[in-house]
Scaffold this active site. Structure first.
Site, PDB file in Angstrom:
ATOM      1  N   LYS A   1       4.363  -7.587   6.922  1.00 36.53           N
ATOM      2  CA  LYS A   1       3.736  -7.362   8.230  1.00 36.53           C
ATOM      3  C   LYS A   1       4.131  -8.468   9.205  1.00 36.53           C
ATOM      4  O   LYS A   1       4.347  -8.211  10.399  1.00 36.53           O
ATOM      5  CB  LYS A   1       2.223  -7.283   8.064  1.00 36.53           C
TER       6      LYS A   1
ATOM      7  N   VAL B   1      -3.573   8.147   2.893  1.00 35.22           N
ATOM      8  CA  VAL B   1      -3.424   8.286   4.352  1.00 35.22           C
ATOM      9  C   VAL B   1      -2.987   9.704   4.724  1.00 35.22           C
ATOM     10  O   VAL B   1      -3.572  10.342   5.606  1.00 35.22           O
ATOM     11  CB  VAL B   1      -2.408   7.252   4.902  1.00 35.22           C
TER      12      VAL B   1
ATOM     13  N   GLY C   1      -3.083  -1.696   9.661  1.00 35.76           N
ATOM     14  CA  GLY C   1      -3.762  -0.398   9.544  1.00 35.76           C
ATOM     15  C   GLY C   1      -4.204   0.216  10.860  1.00 35.76           C
ATOM     16  O   GLY C   1      -3.387   0.588  11.697  1.00 35.76           O
TER      17      GLY C   1
ATOM     18  N   LYS D   1       5.391  -0.242   5.822  1.00 37.23           N
ATOM     19  CA  LYS D   1       5.770  -1.630   6.157  1.00 37.23           C
ATOM     20  C   LYS D   1       6.865  -2.151   5.240  1.00 37.23           C
ATOM     21  O   LYS D   1       7.755  -2.885   5.677  1.00 37.23           O
ATOM     22  CB  LYS D   1       4.559  -2.560   6.088  1.00 37.23           C
TER      23      LYS D   1
HETATM   24  P1  NAP Z   1      -0.392   7.070  -1.701  1.00 35.95           P
HETATM   25  O1  NAP Z   1      -1.862   7.309  -1.740  1.00 35.95           O
HETATM   26  O2  NAP Z   1       0.276   6.466  -2.888  1.00 35.95           O
HETATM   27  O3  NAP Z   1       0.313   8.479  -1.380  1.00 35.95           O
HETATM   28  C1  NAP Z   1       1.689   8.662  -1.438  1.00 35.95           C
HETATM   29  C2  NAP Z   1       1.990  10.133  -1.212  1.00 35.95           C
HETATM   30  O4  NAP Z   1       3.397  10.306  -1.166  1.00 35.95           O
HETATM   31  C3  NAP Z   1       1.474  11.045  -2.322  1.00 35.95           C
HETATM   32  O5  NAP Z   1       0.988  12.235  -1.773  1.00 35.95           O
HETATM   33  C4  NAP Z   1       2.731  11.321  -3.165  1.00 35.95           C
HETATM   34  O6  NAP Z   1       2.736  12.594  -3.786  1.00 35.95           O
HETATM   35  C5  NAP Z   1       3.804  11.287  -2.113  1.00 35.95           C
HETATM   36  N1  NAP Z   1       5.088  10.878  -2.668  1.00 35.95           N
HETATM   37  C6  NAP Z   1       5.407   9.676  -3.208  1.00 35.95           C
HETATM   38  N2  NAP Z   1       6.690   9.682  -3.623  1.00 35.95           N
HETATM   39  C7  NAP Z   1       7.172  10.917  -3.330  1.00 35.95           C
HETATM   40  C8  NAP Z   1       8.430  11.552  -3.532  1.00 35.95           C
HETATM   41  N3  NAP Z   1       9.425  10.898  -4.120  1.00 35.95           N
HETATM   42  N4  NAP Z   1       8.569  12.818  -3.089  1.00 35.95           N
HETATM   43  C9  NAP Z   1       7.555  13.462  -2.497  1.00 35.95           C
HETATM   44  N5  NAP Z   1       6.336  12.918  -2.294  1.00 35.95           N
HETATM   45  C10 NAP Z   1       6.155  11.661  -2.710  1.00 35.95           C
HETATM   46  O7  NAP Z   1       0.010   6.160  -0.446  1.00 35.95           O
HETATM   47  P2  NAP Z   1      -0.893   5.797   0.818  1.00 35.95           P
HETATM   48  O8  NAP Z   1      -1.897   4.768   0.454  1.00 35.95           O
HETATM   49  O9  NAP Z   1      -1.342   7.053   1.479  1.00 35.95           O
HETATM   50  O10 NAP Z   1       0.177   5.045   1.729  1.00 35.95           O
HETATM   51  C11 NAP Z   1       1.183   5.755   2.441  1.00 35.95           C
HETATM   52  C12 NAP Z   1       1.922   4.780   3.347  1.00 35.95           C
HETATM   53  O11 NAP Z   1       1.003   4.229   4.275  1.00 35.95           O
HETATM   54  C13 NAP Z   1       2.561   3.595   2.621  1.00 35.95           C
HETATM   55  O12 NAP Z   1       3.769   3.250   3.247  1.00 35.95           O
HETATM   56  C14 NAP Z   1       1.546   2.474   2.843  1.00 35.95           C
HETATM   57  O13 NAP Z   1       2.118   1.179   2.811  1.00 35.95           O
HETATM   58  C15 NAP Z   1       1.050   2.816   4.217  1.00 35.95           C
HETATM   59  N6  NAP Z   1      -0.292   2.306   4.517  1.00 35.95           N
HETATM   60  C16 NAP Z   1      -1.317   2.621   3.704  1.00 35.95           C
HETATM   61  C17 NAP Z   1      -2.584   2.155   4.014  1.00 35.95           C
HETATM   62  C18 NAP Z   1      -3.776   2.493   3.148  1.00 35.95           C
HETATM   63  O14 NAP Z   1      -4.867   2.048   3.457  1.00 35.95           O
HETATM   64  N7  NAP Z   1      -3.611   3.247   2.075  1.00 35.95           N
HETATM   65  C19 NAP Z   1      -2.773   1.352   5.162  1.00 35.95           C
HETATM   66  C20 NAP Z   1      -1.694   1.074   5.982  1.00 35.95           C
HETATM   67  C21 NAP Z   1      -0.445   1.562   5.655  1.00 35.95           C
HETATM   68  P3  NAP Z   1       1.647  13.013  -4.909  1.00 35.95           P
HETATM   69  O15 NAP Z   1       0.357  13.102  -4.166  1.00 35.95           O
HETATM   70  O16 NAP Z   1       2.105  14.336  -5.388  1.00 35.95           O
HETATM   71  O17 NAP Z   1       1.672  11.928  -5.929  1.00 35.95           O
END
Ligand code: NAP
Length: 447
Positions: free
Chosen positions: A206, A17, A135, A106
């Site tokens: 959710k 995201v 989402g 969430k």
């Molecule tokens: P993701 O792909 O796992 O990305 C997480 C990001 O956060 C990565 O860039 C990671 O860094 C960084 N990160 C994690 N821990 C960290 C730390 N301790 N210090 C600094 N940076 C850190 O997650 P995502 O899918 O984008 O989801 C993000 C949020 O949106 C979550 O809360 C999720 O529940 C919510 N969400 C996601 C979706 C979806 O479709 N993916 C939909 C609705 C809501 P690196 O890149 O360096 O590893």
């Protein structure tokens, strides 16, 4: 070009995201400035590993592994790291540094929402979280703002795309759960560890968020009754289809009338996640694939349906950017943010007190008087029968079910019954001597 005030935006996380949010912030900066009434300057992006591959090409100089200095002095902090820590501490830090916060987290809001909202209220900041439930689908703002003058009676949501994808394919193709799950993992619709989805944890988070908003009550995650879809098999899917239903994993949030001992206002709520039978004609039955939908019933507005992509990097980024524009407008307008409304503080009923309809499938001895015995046990247990269908199992079917021949399958649809009465009655049926096997008990939701 209009000379706008410049707002500093910090992004925490650039995964599925976050990388899309950063890309759109940079690419559409002029358009976003016109809409927000402020220039949105992406001041930096905090990640764990600067060299990790990203879905979007972003300027390397924006990246840092040190989120704290980035937060200080920012007007808007977007948290897209996920998980509880360090997201929780960084969000509190942002609020206490004078920033508004946008998050899609969430898991964090369902467990630490009250702490975060309280911190924001203390300093007059706002927390925006449109992407935290379903989402890309606009549902938080409709519940918080558009329906603020109405009274929500009920929400039924398909809020987990992975489980909807699995159940939809089982329904359409007559496939078994394990096979569809394995394919969903190969296609990237399900995680390598699918527990959070298939056991209903994600949907429960959710549901807690939606119920809190809809009923102006802080609903803790442990008050949400949760069942996943692991026990759903092809036979249950086939039986549902034959009876005019489809099985969906639903998040149900409901306001109900209770006695004054249970609630001084006469109102209480129930929040629950379970697989349920949904009539084929109900709008939720036509939600296919990994899509999400939230069906809201409000006293004045009537039935409303919100439908679309419940996940996906770019889709979720749309909801996040909408929040960023709202936060920027508020920053420009000034004044304190609107806090969460939890003043109704309605009691959350345990699942045993919930009333709904059920479909009970039993295998019974095919002997005279058995149906009367089953009907008697149901009636004694205050469970009223609406429909009964009886099929004699063929020799092959009986062998497949591990039974001798001379076995009949009874599918009993009930009128509305209390969960406690229903579960006690099913236990009595199981011990009655005439029931060979309780095949399934499923709730029926939606008229
Ligand atoms: P993701 O792909 O796992 O990305 C997480 C990001 O956060 C990565 O860039 C990671 O860094 C960084 N990160 C994690 N821990 C960290 C730390 N301790 N210090 C600094 N940076 C850190 O997650 P995502 O899918 O984008 O989801 C993000 C949020 O949106 C979550 O809360 C999720 O529940 C919510 N969400 C996601 C979706 C979806 O479709 N993916 C939909 C609705 C809501 P690196 O890149 O360096 O590893």
């Amino acid at each position: 070009m209009t000379d706008y005030r410049r707002l500093r935006v910090a992004l925490l996380g650039a995964g599925a995201v976050g990388s899309q949010v950063a890309g759109l912030l940079l690419e559409h900066s002029a358009e976003l400035a016109d809409r927000a009434g402020a220039e949105l300057e992406l001041a930096g992006i905090a990640v764990r590993d600067i060299d990790a591959p990203r879905d979007v090409d972003l300027p390397r100089e924006l990246f840092t592994t040190d989120p704290e200095p980035l937060i200080v002095g920012s007007d808007i902090v977007i948290e897209l790291m996920g998980g509880i820590e360090p997201a929780r501490s960084l969000i509190l830090h942002a609020i206490n540094s004078g920033a508004d916060v946008v998050t899609a987290n969430k898991a964090l809001l369902a467990t630490h929402g009250p702490e975060i909202f309280e911190a924001a209220e203390q300093v007059g900041a706002s927390v925006y979280y449109e992407a935290a439930a379903a989402g890309a689908i606009p549902i938080i703002r409709p519940l918080r703002d558009s329906l603020a003058g109405d009274r929500v009676r009920r929400i039924m949501g398909i809020v987990n795309g992975t489980t909807n994808y699995i159940l939809d394919r089982m329904d359409a193709e007559g496939a078994e759960f394990d096979d569809v799950l394995a394919q969903a993992q190969q296609l990237g619709y399900a995680e390598a560890d699918p527990t959070a989805d298939i056991e209903g944890y994600d949907a429960a988070q959710k549901a807690a968020i939606l119920a809190s908003l809809a009923f102006h009550t802080a609903v803790p995650l442990d008050a949400v009754h949760r069942e996943g879809i692991v026990g759903i098999d092809k036979a249950m899917m086939d039986a549902a289809r034959n009876a005019g239903y489809v099985i969906k994993l639903l998040a149900v949030c409901e306001r109900m009338s209770v006695d004054s001992e249970t609630s001084p206002t006469g109102d209480a709520i129930s929040v629950r996640v379970y697989p349920a039978l949904v009539p084929r004609a109900h709008p939720l039955a036509s939600v296919h694939g990994a899509n999400n939908a939230v069906f809201v019933q409000a006293e004045a507005a009537g039935d409303l349906m919100f439908y679309g992509a419940g996940a996906g990097g770019i889709q979720t980024a749309s909801a996040v950017l909408g929040d960023v524009v709202s936060a920027a407008r508020r920053h420009i307008a000034g004044g304190v943010g609107v806090g969460e409304s939890t003043r109704a503080n309605l009691p959350v009923l345990p699942i045993a007190e919930v009333c709904t309809r059920y479909q009970i499938t039993l295998e019974v001895d095919d002997l005279p008087g058995v149906l009367a015995t089953v009907a008697g046990i149901l009636s004694d247990g205050r469970v009223s029968i609406a429909t009964v269908e009886q099929n004699i199992l063929s020799g092959g079917e009986a062998a497949e079910a591990g039974q001798e021949s001379g076995v009949a399958r009874l599918v009993i649809g009930t009128h509305t019954a209390r969960e406690r009465d229903l579960s006690e009655t099913v236990a009595r049926l199981a011990e009655s001597g005439v029931v060979e096997r309780v095949v399934s008990v499923l709730r029926v939701e939606g008229n």
